[in-house]
Scaffold this motif. Structure first.
Motif, mmCIF file in Angstrom:
data_model
loop_
_atom_site.group_PDB
_atom_site.id
_atom_site.type_symbol
_atom_site.label_atom_id
_atom_site.label_comp_id
_atom_site.label_asym_id
_atom_site.label_seq_id
_atom_site.Cartn_x
_atom_site.Cartn_y
_atom_site.Cartn_z
ATOM 1 N N PHE A 109 53.971 28.794 24.221
ATOM 2 C CA PHE A 109 52.742 28.037 24.419
ATOM 3 C C PHE A 109 51.942 28.612 25.589
ATOM 4 N N ARG A 110 50.647 28.357 25.522
ATOM 5 C CA ARG A 110 49.725 28.796 26.559
ATOM 6 C C ARG A 110 48.977 27.579 27.094
ATOM 7 N N LEU A 111 48.824 27.518 28.410
ATOM 8 C CA LEU A 111 48.061 26.438 29.024
ATOM 9 C C LEU A 111 46.670 26.950 29.375
ATOM 10 N N HIS A 112 45.665 26.270 28.870
ATOM 11 C CA HIS A 112 44.272 26.596 29.196
ATOM 12 C C HIS A 112 43.804 25.638 30.283
ATOM 13 N N PHE A 113 43.269 26.168 31.364
ATOM 14 C CA PHE A 113 42.761 25.339 32.457
ATOM 15 C C PHE A 113 41.385 25.868 32.856
ATOM 16 N N GLY A 114 40.378 24.984 32.819
ATOM 17 C CA GLY A 114 39.029 25.468 33.039
ATOM 18 C C GLY A 114 38.699 26.523 32.002
ATOM 19 N N HIS A 115 38.245 27.688 32.445
ATOM 20 C CA HIS A 115 37.937 28.777 31.500
ATOM 21 C C HIS A 115 38.998 29.881 31.559
ATOM 22 N N ARG A 116 40.181 29.559 32.085
ATOM 23 C CA ARG A 116 41.265 30.531 32.176
ATOM 24 C C ARG A 116 42.486 30.021 31.439
ATOM 25 N N ASN A 119 50.524 31.529 30.693
ATOM 26 C CA ASN A 119 51.674 31.176 29.867
ATOM 27 C C ASN A 119 52.311 29.894 30.388
ATOM 28 N N MET A 120 52.728 29.028 29.494
ATOM 29 C CA MET A 120 53.301 27.753 29.899
ATOM 30 C C MET A 120 54.544 27.935 30.765
ATOM 31 N N THR A 121 55.348 28.965 30.498
ATOM 32 C CA THR A 121 56.553 29.196 31.302
ATOM 33 C C THR A 121 56.202 29.494 32.759
ATOM 34 N N VAL A 122 55.050 30.129 32.975
ATOM 35 C CA VAL A 122 54.587 30.411 34.332
ATOM 36 C C VAL A 122 53.992 29.154 34.960
ATOM 37 N N ALA A 123 53.188 28.430 34.188
ATOM 38 C CA ALA A 123 52.511 27.247 34.726
ATOM 39 C C ALA A 123 53.492 26.221 35.266
ATOM 40 N N ILE A 124 54.502 25.880 34.477
ATOM 41 C CA ILE A 124 55.402 24.816 34.927
ATOM 42 C C ILE A 124 56.314 25.282 36.068
ATOM 43 N N ALA A 125 56.623 26.584 36.111
ATOM 44 C CA ALA A 125 57.386 27.103 37.242
ATOM 45 C C ALA A 125 56.543 27.074 38.515
ATOM 46 N N LEU A 126 55.257 27.399 38.396
ATOM 47 C CA LEU A 126 54.403 27.467 39.569
ATOM 48 C C LEU A 126 54.117 26.090 40.155
ATOM 49 N N ARG A 156 52.810 39.027 44.133
ATOM 50 C CA ARG A 156 52.036 38.880 42.897
ATOM 51 C C ARG A 156 52.898 38.227 41.821
ATOM 52 N N PHE A 157 52.320 37.269 41.110
ATOM 53 C CA PHE A 157 53.061 36.571 40.075
ATOM 54 C C PHE A 157 53.167 37.429 38.821
ATOM 55 N N PRO A 158 54.109 37.085 37.932
ATOM 56 C CA PRO A 158 54.279 37.887 36.713
ATOM 57 C C PRO A 158 52.979 38.037 35.931
ATOM 58 N N GLY A 159 52.761 39.212 35.414
ATOM 59 C CA GLY A 159 51.547 39.483 34.653
ATOM 60 C C GLY A 159 51.291 40.974 34.603
ATOM 61 N N PRO A 160 50.229 41.380 33.928
ATOM 62 C CA PRO A 160 49.912 42.809 33.811
ATOM 63 C C PRO A 160 49.682 43.445 35.178
ATOM 64 N N SER A 161 50.120 44.674 35.331
ATOM 65 C CA SER A 161 49.857 45.400 36.569
ATOM 66 C C SER A 161 48.384 45.776 36.636
ATOM 67 N N PRO A 162 47.816 45.833 37.825
ATOM 68 C CA PRO A 162 46.391 46.197 37.940
ATOM 69 C C PRO A 162 46.147 47.614 37.452
ATOM 70 N N ALA A 163 44.981 47.832 36.878
ATOM 71 C CA ALA A 163 44.644 49.155 36.345
ATOM 72 C C ALA A 163 44.556 50.188 37.465
ATOM 73 N N THR A 164 44.012 49.766 38.605
ATOM 74 C CA THR A 164 43.897 50.664 39.751
ATOM 75 C C THR A 164 44.416 49.965 41.000
ATOM 76 N N LYS A 165 45.057 50.748 41.873
ATOM 77 C CA LYS A 165 45.580 50.209 43.120
ATOM 78 C C LYS A 165 45.130 51.139 44.242
ATOM 79 N N ILE A 166 44.176 50.661 45.017
ATOM 80 C CA ILE A 166 43.652 51.450 46.123
ATOM 81 C C ILE A 166 44.179 50.848 47.419
ATOM 82 N N PRO A 167 44.991 51.587 48.172
ATOM 83 C CA PRO A 167 45.560 51.039 49.402
ATOM 84 C C PRO A 167 44.499 50.417 50.300
ATOM 85 N N GLY A 168 44.773 49.189 50.731
ATOM 86 C CA GLY A 168 43.852 48.486 51.617
ATOM 87 C C GLY A 168 42.843 47.615 50.906
ATOM 88 N N ILE A 169 42.673 47.821 49.595
ATOM 89 C CA ILE A 169 41.721 47.022 48.825
ATOM 90 C C ILE A 169 42.498 45.935 48.086
#
Length: 310
Positions: A109-116, A119-126, A156-169
């Motif tokens: 299941f997926r939890l929709h909140f506002g416009h975002r 995953n339900m497994t993340v929501a209830i753990a958080l 960082r919580f579970p989820g896709p890794s960022p496309a780019t990682k610039i040190p300091g940003i």
């Protein structure tokens, strides 16, 4: 104004998993300027099973010495069976406005909140994670003068890794981080805790630590999860599991003799942490219920995460 940094972590992860028995969360503030020493061990998961007992002993002995030199840790640690953490999280979801559930696969299941969405497994753990962190901050605030600002650094919580990682940003927020913000601003419990903070004359800010570097000099940026102060909640979550659920802790070892040695040292480490001002509220979760209900979680979601499925 006093600004104090805290660090939080969860084990095994900020996700409810039907394959895991327990979920441990800790948030700690290092409340002392008399010692800048860095803990002599790395992250728990980076230590081999054969060396976990040795490294736990090293950390315990270091904490004992540093405590005599002024090290003071303040915060909270909780370890619950995941079924109990899930029950609490699902109940507290009903405080939130503008949410709905969709099914994305059989039993998923997926939890929709506002416009975002998350995953339900993340929501209830958080929700369980956030509650522990929020009360840990409340505990820390009792030691500080009015006008203080507490910053809670989270991995960082579970989820896709960022496309780019610039040190300091700073990295973009994950869905889990947005959900923490939504909880804080829109749940009745979050609003009440904010009011409690305001009346106590302090504020709390949640942030995902993307990068850090040692103070002074021109040191290179390091990934946030490597910050040495994450060592404290990282090892405390494991020590709490070892103490409260020893059989579960031992299941993580391929060789029982390594596990038994580690269990003894981790139990001793938990006792050393207990000499600091670190509270637990595990039994309280059984009695916590929503301050108000704005909707009803579908029965199929409750059934999916019921104790019978563990």
């Amino acid at each position: 104004m006093i600004e104090l940094q805290g660090f939080s972590d969860a084990s095994p992860s900020e996700v409810i998993s039907l394959k895991k028995e327990v979920l441990s969360v800790a948030t700690l503030f290092r409340f002392s300027d008399s010692t800048e020493a860095i803990p002599p061990v790395g992250q728990y998961k980076s230590v081999s099973q054969a060396r976990k007992a040795l490294e736990a002993g090293r950390l315990r002995e270091w904490m004992l010495r540093e405590r005599h030199e002024g090290l003071n840790l303040v915060g909270m640690v909780n370890v619950l069976r995941q079924a109990d953490a899930a029950r609490y999280g699902i109940d507290m979801l009903e405080e939130l406005p503008d949410v709905r559930v969709s099914q994305v696969a059989e039993g998923s299941f997926r939890l929709h909140f506002g416009h975002r969405h998350v995953n339900m497994t993340v929501a209830i753990a958080l929700i369980y994670y956030w509650t522990t962190v929020r009360f840990g901050a409340l505990r820390m605030a009792s030691h500080l003068p009015k006008g203080s600002r507490l910053i809670v650094n989270m991995d960082r919580f579970p989820g896709p890794s960022p496309a780019t990682k610039i040190p300091g940003i700073e990295l973009s927020k994950t869905a889990g981080q947005w959900f923490i913000d939504y909880l804080e601003m829109n749940s009745k419990t979050g609003q009440d805790l904010q009011a409690e903070s305001a009346s106590g004359g302090f504020s709390v800010q949640f942030t995902t630590l993307s990068w850090w570097r040692p103070t002074g000099g021109l040191s290179l940026f390091n990934e946030g999860k490597t910050h040495p102060h994450f060592t404290f909640p990282d090892w405390l979550t494991q020590a709490a599991i070892a103490t409260s659920f020893p059989d579960t802790y031992l299941q993580g070892f391929n060789h029982r003799n390594h596990g038994v040695k580690a269990l003894d040292e981790m139990t001793a480490l938990r006792s050393e942490f207990a000499r600091h001002d670190i509270w637990s509220m595990e039994k309280v979760f059984e009695y916590l219920r929503p301050a108000e209900r704005r909707w009803s979680v579908p029965d199929e979601v409750r059934e999916r995460f019921s104790r019978d499925n563990w």
